[in-house]
Design a protein around this motif. Sequence first.
Motif, short mmCIF file in Angstrom:
data_model
loop_
_atom_site.label_atom_id
_atom_site.label_comp_id
_atom_site.label_asym_id
_atom_site.label_seq_id
_atom_site.Cartn_x
_atom_site.Cartn_y
_atom_site.Cartn_z
N GLU A 137 0.85 -1.09 0.42
CA GLU A 137 -0.08 0.03 -0.36
C GLU A 137 0.41 1.20 0.38
OE1 GLU A 137 -3.67 2.11 2.76
OE2 GLU A 137 -3.02 -0.26 3.66
N GLY A 138 1.83 1.43 1.16
CA GLY A 138 2.44 2.52 0.86
C GLY A 138 3.81 3.05 -0.63
N VAL A 139 3.36 1.54 -1.60
CA VAL A 139 4.90 1.96 -2.43
C VAL A 139 3.24 2.74 -3.36
CG1 VAL A 139 5.44 0.77 -4.65
CG2 VAL A 139 6.61 0.35 -2.75
N GLU A 140 2.22 1.98 -3.56
CA GLU A 140 0.90 2.41 -4.36
C GLU A 140 0.97 3.59 -4.28
OE1 GLU A 140 -0.08 1.49 -7.30
OE2 GLU A 140 0.54 -1.05 -6.77
N ASP A 141 1.83 3.62 -3.22
CA ASP A 141 0.68 5.87 -2.17
C ASP A 141 2.02 6.14 -3.33
OD1 ASP A 141 -0.49 7.55 -0.60
OD2 ASP A 141 1.59 7.69 0.09
N LEU A 142 2.86 5.95 -3.15
CA LEU A 142 4.36 7.09 -3.52
C LEU A 142 4.26 6.72 -5.17
CD1 LEU A 142 6.96 7.93 -2.57
CD2 LEU A 142 7.82 5.37 -2.73
N ILE A 143 3.90 5.64 -5.88
CA ILE A 143 3.58 5.83 -7.05
C ILE A 143 2.26 7.16 -7.26
CG2 ILE A 143 2.24 4.12 -9.12
CD1 ILE A 143 3.42 2.16 -7.67
N SER A 144 2.00 7.37 -7.09
CA SER A 144 0.33 8.29 -7.39
C SER A 144 1.00 9.28 -6.30
CB SER A 144 -0.57 8.06 -5.86
OG SER A 144 -1.33 6.01 -6.17
N ARG A 145 1.37 9.76 -5.81
CA ARG A 145 3.04 10.76 -5.89
C ARG A 145 3.28 11.05 -6.99
NH1 ARG A 145 5.26 11.00 -0.74
NH2 ARG A 145 5.10 9.03 0.44
N ARG A 146 4.29 10.45 -7.04
CA ARG A 146 4.82 10.53 -7.97
C ARG A 146 4.52 10.65 -9.31
NH1 ARG A 146 8.71 10.65 -3.95
NH2 ARG A 146 11.09 9.48 -4.99
N ALA A 147 3.32 10.37 -9.63
CA ALA A 147 2.89 10.47 -11.05
C ALA A 147 1.66 12.06 -10.88
CB ALA A 147 1.40 9.06 -11.15
N ALA A 148 1.83 12.39 -9.72
CA ALA A 148 0.88 13.52 -9.23
C ALA A 148 2.08 14.66 -9.95
CB ALA A 148 0.40 13.60 -8.15
#
Length: 356
Positions: A314-325
């Motif tokens: 879940e933490g990596v998925e959140d990091l992916i979302s923040r990097r994408a944003a």
Amino acid sequence: MTVEAATGTDAAGLARRCESALIAYLDRQRPHWPDGTPRGVLDAVRRFVLADGKRLRPMFCYWGWRGAGQPDGQPIVVAAAALELFHAFALIHDDIMDGSNLRRGQPTVHRHFADVHVRHSWRGEAARYGQSAALLCGDLCAAWADHMFHESGLPVDWIHRGYRLFTVMRTEVIAGQYLDLVSGVGDGSVAGALTVIRMKAARYTVTRPLQIGAALAGAPPRVQAALQAFGDPLGDAFQLRDDVLGVFGDPVVTGKPVIDDLREGKPTVMIAMARDRADRGQAARIRDLFGNPDLDDAGAEELRSVIVGTGALEGVEDLISRRAAAATAALDNAPLTAEAREALTALASSVIARRR
């Protein structure tokens, strides 16, 4: 049919044009192969380079060029396609270092040559022969990447502008690979793992190809800075997604076993997060299972459960979302042509949502 599809500048069209450029280049090299030298290396390189790849690096290079205001044309497609040969070099050497047996659903290059050795009952160690032959294939790809780039048909002074960043990219990849090697012999931190993916994969997947294309086009520093602000976080998201797929992906789709990264002990951000967040029992199971050369499917499934249980996935998925944003926000303000911004938005979406 849209105008983009008709002119071959949509993703599928660009991939086909890059493929054609690679085929034409590789075919031109065959007559120059020294007489009396077995052609197994040539055949292996051709097969590997033309296997089912995403051609992302050439696409980013092409849109760096177009974003700086230059028109479509065959020379930029050829120059961009040369990055795929460099990518092949990096993958072949990476597979040797990781001991991987599959790539894109097919035997890795060193595995292929080891199998050839076994089939012919040759003297010596099959594994050593396979690794040595694959190293030569990777070296050949690196040399040909340079040659194809310089023979693209662009003006010489333009090529020199782009080649400066091409050299930076090569240095970063090798430095990142060494950092990966060093981090693999210890318990790496999240920050350290993020540095590895930025150097080893993120920059040469997105940022540098974009900047090489823009440099070929003569883009000013403010364009280069904008491309880096977009490319760095998107490249991070790309590699973070790759690491997730390496453990939780569908092998039929990814073309790679989902046990390899766990058995090898690949030091990813996700594993570093799992270690940071694990309780005593979870930490013990990570120590026992992660990097265990005898890890079986049952052990891999338990390790996946531990990773999920720590909240690392879940933490990596959140990091992916923040990097994408962050990448999206940077692109919105980038001084690029509207056509390039639209194409890069679509490419970014495909990178983040990919399943292989």
